[in-house]
Enzyme design. Structure first.
Site, mmCIF file in Angstrom:
data_model
loop_
_atom_site.group_PDB
_atom_site.id
_atom_site.type_symbol
_atom_site.label_atom_id
_atom_site.label_comp_id
_atom_site.label_asym_id
_atom_site.label_seq_id
_atom_site.Cartn_x
_atom_site.Cartn_y
_atom_site.Cartn_z
ATOM 1 C CG ASP A 100 -6.870 2.619 7.251
ATOM 2 O OD1 ASP A 100 -6.838 2.618 6.116
ATOM 3 O OD2 ASP A 100 -5.965 3.220 8.210
ATOM 4 C CG ASN A 135 -0.240 0.129 2.469
ATOM 5 O OD1 ASN A 135 0.733 -0.282 2.741
ATOM 6 N ND2 ASN A 135 -0.973 0.573 3.558
ATOM 7 N NE ARG A 144 8.292 8.073 -7.964
ATOM 8 C CZ ARG A 144 7.277 8.160 -6.897
ATOM 9 N NH1 ARG A 144 6.086 8.464 -7.418
ATOM 10 N NH2 ARG A 144 7.296 7.936 -5.802
ATOM 11 C CB ALA A 159 -6.722 7.827 0.260
#
Length: 335
Positions: free
Chosen positions: A154, A82, A90, A124
Site C-alpha cells: 500500500d 482507489n 458504472r 486487492a
C-alpha cells in the site's frame, strides 16, 4: 475518492505541500473511520491517513450526486481514487469521460492490477499484493512466508502514485493537457523486489543479527574482503560478549573492531528516540472541536516551500458547505 492507505496517502502528502484537498466519501464514510483505536468516535488511523483534507459525502447512488461529482471534476486539478474497480465506470465516469469533462485534469486511478490486466476487476488488499509480488516469499519465518510488519505494498503504491501525479501535473502546466495515470499496486510491489530477481542463494548473508541482554544488534559481516576479515577475527569474542552485554555496549565494542553495527529497535523505541523526536515526526494538532490529536509529519522537507501538516480531518460530511463555497460550486442537494 480514496479509502484506507494508497489514495489517502497521495491526498495527505499533497495537502502538506499546500494543495486544497477534498475527500469524497460514501454514505457512512470510508471504512477506515471505524478502525480502532478511536477518539471522539473517530479512528486514529483515519485521522493520520487523511490529515490536511476537508471531507464531504458524495455517494453516487444518491440523487444529484452525479451532477455534483461532475461539477467538482470541472474545478479540480487532480482526481485520485482507489475505489473498487468499475465503481466510477458504472456511473459513467470512464477515464475518457473524466478527461472530456476537464481536459486539464490529472486523473490517478490506483488499483490492484491495472486497467487492462486479466485480473483488472478484482479488488486487492495489501496482503494479497505482497503474496503475488514475491514480498512474502522474501520475508519468511522458519520457512513460512509472512506479510511484512507494515502494509508495504500500500505504502509503495501510494508514493509511486504521488510521484506520478506530480509529474503529470508539471506536464499539464507546461502543455495544458491532462492525462490518466493507471497505477497498479502489483507493478509497484513487483518493482520493489527487483534487487532479488537474479540473486544467488548467498544473497543477504553479509549481515548477521546477534542477540544480547536487551534485544538484538545488526552486524555487517561481509560485502567486501576487509569487512569479512575483520568479522572473522572478532566473531568468537563478539558472540561471547553478546551473552552479557546490552545493545549499546555491543555496538560500541563492534565499532572499536572496525565492524559496522546498529541496534535493532522496536517501533515504540524509535518514537521515543531523541533523534526522532527532534525531527518532530509525531506532534499534536488541534481539531476544529478543540480536541488534540497526534499527527505525523510529512517527510518531504523542502527548503523554500516546506511541507507542513496542519489539519485534523473532521466528522463525516463536516466540510461540505465550506468546500462548495470555496470551490465555487453552485449545487444544492435534491429535496
Amino acid at each position: 475518492m480514496g479509502q484506507f492507505t494508497t489514495a489517502p496517502l497521495v491526498g495527505r502528502q499533497l495537502g502538506a505541500l499546500g494543495a486544497d484537498v477534498t475527500k469524497l466519501e460514501p454514505n457512512g464514510g470510508e471504512p477506515a473511520r471505524e478502525m480502532p483505536p478511536h477518539k471522539n468516535g473517530q479512528g486514529y488511523f483515519f485521522s493520520l491517513s487523511n490529515s490536511d483534507t476537508r471531507v464531504m459525502t458524495v455517494d453516487l447512488r444518491d440523487p444529484g450526486r452525479i451532477e455534483l461529482l461532475t461539477r467538482l471534476i470541472e474545478k479540480a486539478d487532480i482526481l485520485v481514487e482507489n475505489t473498487k474497480p468499475g465503481t466510477l465506470t458504472r456511473h459513467g465516469f470512464t477515464p475518457e469521460h473524466i478527461l472530456k469533462i476537464n481536459p486539464r485534469i490529472v486523473y490517478c486511478a490506483i488499483s490492484g492490477f491495472g486497467f487492462d490486466a486479466p485480473s483488472a476487476g478484482l479488488g486487492a488488499m495489501d496482503t494479497t499484493i505482497q503474496g503475488l509480488a514475491g514480498i512474502m516469499d522474501l520475508t519468511r519465518v522458519d520457512g513460512v512466508p509472512f506479510k511484512t510488519g507494515m502494509s508495504i505494498a500500500d505504502l509503495h503504491a501510494g508514493q509511486f502514485a504521488l510521484f506520478a501525479t506530480l509529474a503529470a501535473l508539471e506536464y499539464r502546466d507546461r502543455t495544458g493537457q491532462g492525462q490518466v495515470i493507471d497505477l497498479a499496486m502489483l507493478d509497484a510491489a513487483s518493482w520493489v523486489t527487483r534487487t532479488r530477481w537474479n540473486s544467488d542463494p548467498n544473497a543477504g548473508r553479509e549481515f548477521r543479527v546477534l542477540a544480547c541482554l536487551d534485544g538484538h544488534v545488526l552486524v555487517r559481516i561481509g560485502g567486501d574482503t576487509s569487512a569479512a576479515a575483520r568479522w572473522n577475527d572478532a566473531e568468537a569474542g563478539m558472540a561471547s560478549l553478546a551473552k552479557s552485554a546490552d545493545r549499546q555496549s555491543l555496538v560500541r565494542a563492534l565499532e572499536e573492531k572496525g565492524i559496522d553495527a546498529a541496534a535493532v529497535k522496536s517501533v515504540s523505541e524509535v518514537l521515543a528516540d531523541p533523534r526522532t523526536r527532534e525531527r518532530g515526526i509525531v506532534f499534536e494538532a488541534e481539531a476544529r472541536d478543540g480536541s488534540m490529536w497526534n499527527l505525523l509529519k510529512c517527510p518531504i522537507d523542502l527548503s523554500g516551500t516546506p511541507a507542513e501538516v496542519r489539519r485534523v480531518p473532521g466528522p463525516l460530511d463536516a466540510d461540505r458547505d465550506e468546500i462548495l463555497r470555496d470551490w465555487g460550486v453552485d449545487w444544492r442537494a435534491p429535496s
